[in-house]
Write a protein that holds these residues in place. Structure first.
Motif, short mmCIF file in Angstrom:
data_model
loop_
_atom_site.label_atom_id
_atom_site.label_comp_id
_atom_site.label_asym_id
_atom_site.label_seq_id
_atom_site.Cartn_x
_atom_site.Cartn_y
_atom_site.Cartn_z
N LYS A 2 23.25 100.99 76.94
CA LYS A 2 24.56 100.66 76.39
C LYS A 2 25.65 101.02 77.40
O LYS A 2 25.61 102.08 78.03
N GLN A 3 26.62 100.13 77.53
CA GLN A 3 27.72 100.39 78.45
C GLN A 3 28.82 101.23 77.82
O GLN A 3 29.58 101.90 78.52
N LEU A 4 28.92 101.17 76.48
CA LEU A 4 30.00 101.89 75.79
C LEU A 4 29.49 102.46 74.47
O LEU A 4 28.78 101.77 73.73
N ALA A 6 31.02 104.09 71.01
CA ALA A 6 32.23 104.28 70.22
C ALA A 6 31.95 105.27 69.09
O ALA A 6 30.87 105.27 68.51
N LEU A 190 37.19 97.15 67.22
CA LEU A 190 36.12 97.04 68.22
C LEU A 190 36.16 95.70 68.94
O LEU A 190 35.85 95.62 70.14
N ARG A 194 36.61 95.13 72.86
CA ARG A 194 35.81 94.20 73.67
C ARG A 194 36.72 93.40 74.61
O ARG A 194 36.43 93.25 75.80
N SER A 197 38.35 95.82 77.31
CA SER A 197 37.42 96.47 78.25
C SER A 197 36.56 95.48 79.01
O SER A 197 36.02 95.82 80.08
N ILE A 199 33.74 94.56 77.85
CA ILE A 199 32.36 94.93 77.48
C ILE A 199 31.98 94.19 76.20
O ILE A 199 32.69 94.26 75.20
N LEU A 201 30.08 93.15 72.68
CA LEU A 201 29.69 93.94 71.52
C LEU A 201 28.21 94.33 71.59
O LEU A 201 27.82 95.41 71.13
N MET A 204 27.63 97.66 73.18
CA MET A 204 28.24 98.83 72.55
C MET A 204 27.33 99.39 71.46
O MET A 204 26.52 98.67 70.88
N PHE A 206 27.83 102.33 67.98
CA PHE A 206 28.85 103.03 67.20
C PHE A 206 28.21 104.19 66.44
O PHE A 206 27.15 104.04 65.84
N LEU A 225 26.99 95.73 65.51
CA LEU A 225 26.72 96.75 66.52
C LEU A 225 25.52 97.60 66.12
O LEU A 225 25.24 97.79 64.92
#
Length: 249
Positions: A2-4, A6, A190, A194, A197, A199, A201, A204, A206, A225
Motif C-alpha cells: 500500500k502506498q498510503l 489512512a 478519501l 486521491r 495525492s 494515489i 484508492l 490505500m 483505512f 478500500l
C-alpha cells in the motif's frame, strides 16, 4: 504493498480529543518511513494541531503526511516547513443556522438531554457542524459511559435525518454527531485525497474504530478500500507495526 495508510483519529490513534501518546507518534514516524499517511476525522484544524501535528517526533517525514479535518472538507499538507490548507469547503450562514436549530429540536424530541454538560455542545467548524452530547470539554470517563453501544445517537441521528434531509449525518468519536454537506463523509474525503495525492484508492488502506453501518468510518469500507477495524489505539499500534514490517519485506 500500500502506498498510503489512512486513519481515523479519536478512538483509533488517540483517546477522544487527547493528544497522541509518545508511542503512537513514534509508530507514525516509522510508518511515514515506508508509506504516505493520512488522518481524517471530524475535528477542526486546531484539534488536529493539538492531537497530531504537535505530537510527532522530529524524525517524522511530515511531507508524506496529509491531515484532513472536518471529515475531509479541509485538507492540510506540510510545505516549506509549515502546515498550509490545500482547500476548505464552508457552510453558508442559512444552512449553519438551520443545523443548530435542528440539534436542539432533535434532543428535545428524543429525550436524550444529558443531566450535565461540559462546555458548548454545538461546535461550528466552518465546513462541518458537530454536536457533542456532553459538551466539548467533557471528561473521557463520562463520554465513554454515555453511549457505548451507539444506541442513543442512532435515535438522534434518525431524527436529525428527518429534519435535515439535504445534509450528511454521521456518528463520530464517543458522543458526537457530525453534519456536513450531502455526500460529504470519509469516502468523499478519501476521494479528494486521491485527487490531491495522485494515489489511487486501490493503493490505500483505512484503519478506524467505527467501521460499522452508521459509523463515520464505514464509508471508507463502502468505497471499497481495504479496511481494518480496531478497538482502540493500542490495537492500532499493532496494526501499524504489522504494516511497517510488511512494507519492509
Amino acid at each position: 504493498m500500500k502506498q498510503l495508510v489512512a486513519f481515523d483519529l479519536d478512538g483509533t490513534l488517540a483517546e477522544s480529543k487527547q493528544p497522541l501518546k509518545d508511542e503512537m507518534g513514534e509508530a507514525l514516524a516509522d510508518l511515514l518511513g515506508v508509506a504516505q499517511v493520512a488522518v481524517i476525522s471530524g475535528g477542526d484544524w486546531p484539534q488536529f494541531e493539538k492531537q497530531v501535528a504537535s505530537r510527532l517526533p522530529d524524525r517524522a517525514d511530515r511531507s508524506k503526511l496529509w491531515l484532513m479535518p472536518t471529515t475531509g472538507t479541509k485538507l492540510y499538507a506540510f510545505k516549506d516547513g509549515a502546515w498550509s490548507a490545500v482547500y476548505a469547503e464552508l457552510f453558508d450562514d442559512a444552512t449553519r443556522a438551520k443545523i443548530k436549530t435542528a440539534f436542539d429540536e432533535a434532543l428535545e424530541a428524543t429525550g436524550f438531554v444529558p443531566e450535565q454538560t461540559w462546555g458548548e455542545r454545538v461546535e461550528d467548524r466552518g465546513s462541518q457542524i458537530t454536536f457533542s452530547a456532553l459538551g466539548q470539554q467533557a471528561p473521557l470517563e463520562a463520554k465513554e459511559k454515555w453511549d457505548p453501544d451507539h444506541a442513543k445517537r442512532k435515535v438522534i441521528k434518525a431524527d436529525l435525518e428527518k429534519r435535515l434531509p439535504g445534509l450528511s449525518i454521521n456518528m463520530g468519536g464517543a458522543t458526537s454527531i457530525d453534519i456536513t454537506q450531502k455526500g460529504v463523509d470519509k469516502a468523499y474525503g478519501l476521494k479528494k485525497l486521491r485527487d490531491a495525492s495522485g494515489i489511487s484508492l486501490d493503493a490505500m488502506m483505512f484503519v478506524g474504530d467505527a467501521i460499522f453501518p452508521g459509523g463515520n468510518d464505514y464509508p471508507a469500507k463502502e468505497l471499497g478500500l481495504d479496511t481494518v477495524r480496531v478497538r482502540d489505539p493500542d490495537e492500532t499500534l499493532s496494526v501499524i507495526a504489522t504494516v511497517v514490517t510488511c512494507q519492509h519485506a
